[in-house]
Motif scaffolding. Structure first.
Motif, PDB file in Angstrom:
ATOM      1  N   UNK A   1      19.868  28.372   9.151  1.00 19.87           N
ATOM      2  CA  UNK A   1      18.436  28.665   9.221  1.00 19.87           C
ATOM      3  C   UNK A   1      18.204  29.809  10.190  1.00 19.87           C
ATOM      4  N   UNK A   2      17.010  30.398  10.119  1.00 15.96           N
ATOM      5  CA  UNK A   2      16.699  31.499  11.015  1.00 15.96           C
ATOM      6  C   UNK A   2      16.589  31.033  12.464  1.00 15.96           C
ATOM      7  N   UNK A   3      16.171  29.772  12.674  1.00 19.20           N
ATOM      8  CA  UNK A   3      16.058  29.250  14.039  1.00 19.20           C
ATOM      9  C   UNK A   3      17.432  29.184  14.701  1.00 19.20           C
TER      10      UNK A   3
ATOM     11  N   UNK B   1      21.016  33.211   3.623  1.00 13.08           N
ATOM     12  CA  UNK B   1      21.997  34.047   4.315  1.00 13.08           C
ATOM     13  C   UNK B   1      21.421  35.352   4.837  1.00 13.08           C
ATOM     14  N   UNK B   2      20.706  36.083   4.004  1.00 14.23           N
ATOM     15  CA  UNK B   2      20.180  37.382   4.425  1.00 14.23           C
ATOM     16  C   UNK B   2      19.241  37.236   5.618  1.00 14.23           C
ATOM     17  N   UNK B   3      18.324  36.287   5.556  1.00 15.64           N
ATOM     18  CA  UNK B   3      17.379  36.097   6.661  1.00 15.64           C
ATOM     19  C   UNK B   3      18.095  35.648   7.926  1.00 15.64           C
ATOM     20  N   UNK B   4      19.090  34.782   7.778  1.00  8.18           N
ATOM     21  CA  UNK B   4      19.873  34.322   8.932  1.00  8.18           C
ATOM     22  C   UNK B   4      20.541  35.503   9.628  1.00  8.18           C
ATOM     23  N   UNK B   5      21.159  36.376   8.856  1.00  8.12           N
ATOM     24  CA  UNK B   5      21.843  37.533   9.435  1.00  8.12           C
ATOM     25  C   UNK B   5      20.862  38.481  10.115  1.00  8.12           C
ATOM     26  N   UNK B   6      19.721  38.727   9.494  1.00  5.38           N
ATOM     27  CA  UNK B   6      18.722  39.624  10.081  1.00  5.38           C
ATOM     28  C   UNK B   6      18.221  39.082  11.418  1.00  5.38           C
TER      29      UNK B   6
END
Length: 323
Positions: free
Chosen positions: A164-166, A189-194
């Motif tokens: 998750x992004x958190x 995945x993409x949001x997590x990496x960003x």
């Protein structure tokens, strides 16, 4: 085609018709085989109260594998912080690092490791779900205690698991390398990496953002055989889509006879398209694509297939195809 390290996540599936002791016997053999093949690290996941996955503590499996290998890195992927006192985690992995210098990793995660609320409460001695603030405090305490308690000896390499992004933002803020659970929530995945790369602050643990991407990977001589070997995990996933987590890990033949609904088939096909399943050429090409798209520094392969020999063969074929 792939010029970054390859590693493995071991979830210790308990095969239908076998005993937990058989799975435990295989973990040491698995570590020896992957060391022979040149894989960089092996992590052990924490799970509880599942007929398909053994409830084997990662610290115990790490110690067991370390005693029978000499080079491959070993550790947790992960130990679930809310289930353990921070000082216990620090002491256990600090001890392993002292016994096996420069070979021990401490991957830390948040989830309970079970879908059973009663078991989750038992693990936490009656406490409810961990809040974001409590999890941050647990992780910070583990890191602090590692330094305080094991200051005179080698330290394990800490990682934070994130789906998750958190979790990604916390890993960045603490300056930890991050292990991204693409094999669980590829849509994140993409949001997590960003979030991770944006939040990253250098620390004593890590000077720059460092990403390990975990991918479900099933490789066989042909596309058809890979789909056959991957069939049992499809049954488990279909159960999870319905909120059912108490199914055993079936054989490929049992999985082939399983009556999937059309909705389940579509969901499973969509998930599989984001992983790496197929012949060596297909799998290596897909892994290279994921590494390129995500900028991952390392790929960790998890291969939940029924037979131990088939699982090792999957890793062997990938290495052979890479030369």
């Amino acid at each position: 085609m792939i010029d970054i390290p390859l590693s493995a996540l071991e979830v210790a599936m308990v095969q239908t018709g076998t005993r937990a002791v058989d799975t435990l016997r295989d973990t040491a053999a698995f570590a020896q085989e992957l060391e022979r093949l040149g894989y960089h690290r092996i992590w052990y996941a924490e799970h509880h109260h599942s007929p398909a996955i053994g409830a084997f503590p990662p610290v115990v499996l790490t110690a067991h594998a370390a005693a029978s290998t000499s080079a491959v890195r070993l550790g947790s992927g992960g130990v679930l912080a809310p289930n353990h006192a921070p000082i216990t985690v620090a002491e256990q992995f600090g001890t392993l690092a002292a016994l096996h210098e420069d070979r021990i990793d401490l991957g830390i995660g948040r989830g309970p490791g079970t879908f059973d609320e009663g078991i989750a409460r038992a693990l936490r001695r009656g406490a409810g779900p961990t809040t974001d603030a409590e999890y941050r405090e647990d992780v910070a305490s583990i890191l602090s205690l590692l330094v305080d308690e094991v200051a005179l000896g080698p330290l394990p390499e800490p990682w934070l698991l994130a789906s998750s992004t958190a979790g990604a933002a916390l890993a960045g803020k603490l300056g930890l390398p991050v292990a991204v659970a693409h094999h669980i929530r590829p849509e994140n995945t993409r949001a997590v990496l960003d979030h991770y790369r944006t939040a990253f602050t250098p620390s004593r643990w890590c000077a720059r953002p460092r990403v390990l991407l975990c991918v479900e990977t099933v490789c066989a001589e042909t596309e058809e055989e890979a789909l056959w070997r991957g069939g049992p995990m499809n049954v488990v996933k279909a159960g999870l889509l319905k909120g059912v987590s108490d199914m055993p890990f079936p054989t490929p033949a049992e999985a082939a006879a399983h009556p999937f609904t059309e909705e389940e088939r579509q969901a499973l096909a969509g998930f599989r398209a984001q992983q790496a399943v197929g012949s060596p050429d297909t799998v290596v090409r897909r892994l290279a694509q994921l590494a390129d798209e995500t900028g991952a520094d390392e790929l960790m392969l998890t291969t939940p297939v029924h037979d131990f020999r088939d699982r090792v063969r999957s890793y062997e074929l990938i290495r052979k195809h890479l030369g």
